[in-house]
Enzyme design. Structure first.
Site, mmCIF file in Angstrom:
data_model
loop_
_atom_site.group_PDB
_atom_site.id
_atom_site.type_symbol
_atom_site.label_atom_id
_atom_site.label_comp_id
_atom_site.label_asym_id
_atom_site.label_seq_id
_atom_site.Cartn_x
_atom_site.Cartn_y
_atom_site.Cartn_z
ATOM 1 N N ASP A 5 -7.397 -4.854 9.228
ATOM 2 C CA ASP A 5 -6.806 -4.200 10.397
ATOM 3 C C ASP A 5 -6.972 -2.686 10.339
ATOM 4 O OD1 ASP A 5 -5.077 -4.131 8.232
ATOM 5 O OD2 ASP A 5 -3.277 -4.618 9.359
ATOM 6 N N LEU B 91 -5.134 -8.626 3.940
ATOM 7 C CA LEU B 91 -5.961 -9.232 4.974
ATOM 8 C C LEU B 91 -7.417 -9.390 4.542
ATOM 9 C CD1 LEU B 91 -4.567 -7.598 8.237
ATOM 10 C CD2 LEU B 91 -4.251 -9.935 7.419
ATOM 11 N N ASN C 113 -0.921 2.324 5.568
ATOM 12 C CA ASN C 113 0.069 1.494 4.891
ATOM 13 C C ASN C 113 0.731 0.603 5.935
ATOM 14 O OD1 ASN C 113 2.128 0.386 3.296
ATOM 15 N ND2 ASN C 113 3.459 2.166 3.576
ATOM 16 N N GLY C 114 0.657 -0.711 5.743
ATOM 17 C CA GLY C 114 1.341 -1.591 6.670
ATOM 18 C C GLY C 114 0.491 -2.737 7.152
ATOM 19 N N GLU C 115 0.844 -3.232 8.331
ATOM 20 C CA GLU C 115 0.131 -4.354 8.925
ATOM 21 C C GLU C 115 0.189 -4.229 10.445
ATOM 22 O OE1 GLU C 115 0.189 -9.276 8.907
ATOM 23 O OE2 GLU C 115 1.522 -8.142 7.582
ATOM 24 N N ARG D 196 -3.862 0.579 -2.932
ATOM 25 C CA ARG D 196 -4.034 -0.591 -2.081
ATOM 26 C C ARG D 196 -3.381 -1.848 -2.652
ATOM 27 N NH1 ARG D 196 -9.683 -3.727 -0.767
ATOM 28 N NH2 ARG D 196 -8.927 -5.025 0.942
ATOM 29 N N LEU D 197 -2.667 -2.554 -1.785
ATOM 30 C CA LEU D 197 -2.242 -3.922 -2.033
ATOM 31 C C LEU D 197 -3.062 -4.782 -1.083
ATOM 32 C CD1 LEU D 197 -0.340 -5.978 -3.385
ATOM 33 C CD2 LEU D 197 1.280 -5.560 -1.524
ATOM 34 N N CYS E 43 0.812 -1.221 0.000
ATOM 35 C CA CYS E 43 0.000 0.000 0.000
ATOM 36 C C CYS E 43 0.845 1.270 0.000
ATOM 37 C CB CYS E 43 -0.975 0.032 1.175
ATOM 38 S SG CYS E 43 -2.156 -1.325 1.219
#
Length: 217
Positions: free
Chosen positions: A101, A54, A76-78, A50-51, A2
């Site tokens: 998330d 989840l 952006n991230g996890e 967006r990538l 992302c």
């Protein structure tokens, strides 16, 4: 994983075109989807590439909004511990519509305010706009894995996942003439040095509050 962009403007000119130019420049980091939001005053713009990981459905689309529409976030991230945070939020009455998330950030901000950052475990950078309070809340993970750059040009304040976002919207953004010296000395650019003047990384593990009404942070 992302890409995000944001503009806070005092000029209120061509925000839609500007935010799209920023996200288009970062499309390879988010090839699955894109989204943009311009607030009713034409002062704040959020953009996202967006990538999908989840929640690959449209429920994970960004910018993502709270139920009442007062909060908008790009992320952006996890968040590694999002299941634990989600459960804690559900116990105090928050309901979730997705398996993303990102939604934890919206409900977490409503529940804990800026203290949310201390509860997050993971690699992340996000920009959350509290429309009612006219406040932008930006944060970066404690290890500094995910970048979040910011800078000002003219009457606009910008945030971006990549430095190229700034030159995409302002091609004549002045370069930092000394960045090569740092690169030759260290083999990389130590924070907060970037290739552009007046553009720096938000320090890792930190957050920023930007007051839209006063254009101060």
């Amino acid at each position: 994983m992302c890409r995000l962009a944001a503009i806070i403007s005092s000029e209120n000119v061509l925000l839609e075109q500007k935010i799209k130019r920023m996200t288009d420049a970062m499309h390879r980091g988010g090839p699955d989807d894109e989204g943009h939001f311009i607030d009713a005053t034409g002062t704040v713009a959020l953009g996202h590439r967006r990538l999908s990981i989840l929640d690959t459905s449209s429920a994970g689309h960004q910018p993502m909004f709270s139920d009442n529409g007062n909060l908008a976030v790009v992320f952006n991230g996890e968040i590694y511990n999002y299941p634990v945070l989600k459960e804690a939020l559900q116990k105090i009455g928050y309901q979730f519509k997705s398996g993303s998330d990102t939604e934890v950030l919206l409900h977490g901000y409503k529940a804990w305010g800026v203290n949310l950052v201390e509860k997050l475990e993971g690699m992340f950078a996000f920009v959350l706009y509290d429309i009612e309070q006219q406040q932008v809340f930006a944060a970066r993970d404690h290890a500094g894995i995910k970048p979040l750059y910011f800078g000002k040009y003219g009457g606009d304040f910008y945030l971006s996942s990549e430095v190229k976002g700034f030159t995409a919207v302002q091609p004549d953004w002045p370069p930092n003439l000394h960045w090569r010296v740092y690169f030759l000395a260290y083999g990389f650019l130590p924070e907060p040095i970037t290739t552009l003047q007046n553009v720096q990384n938000l320090p890792k593990g930190n957050y920023m509050l930007y007051d839209v009404a006063t254009h101060s942070y």
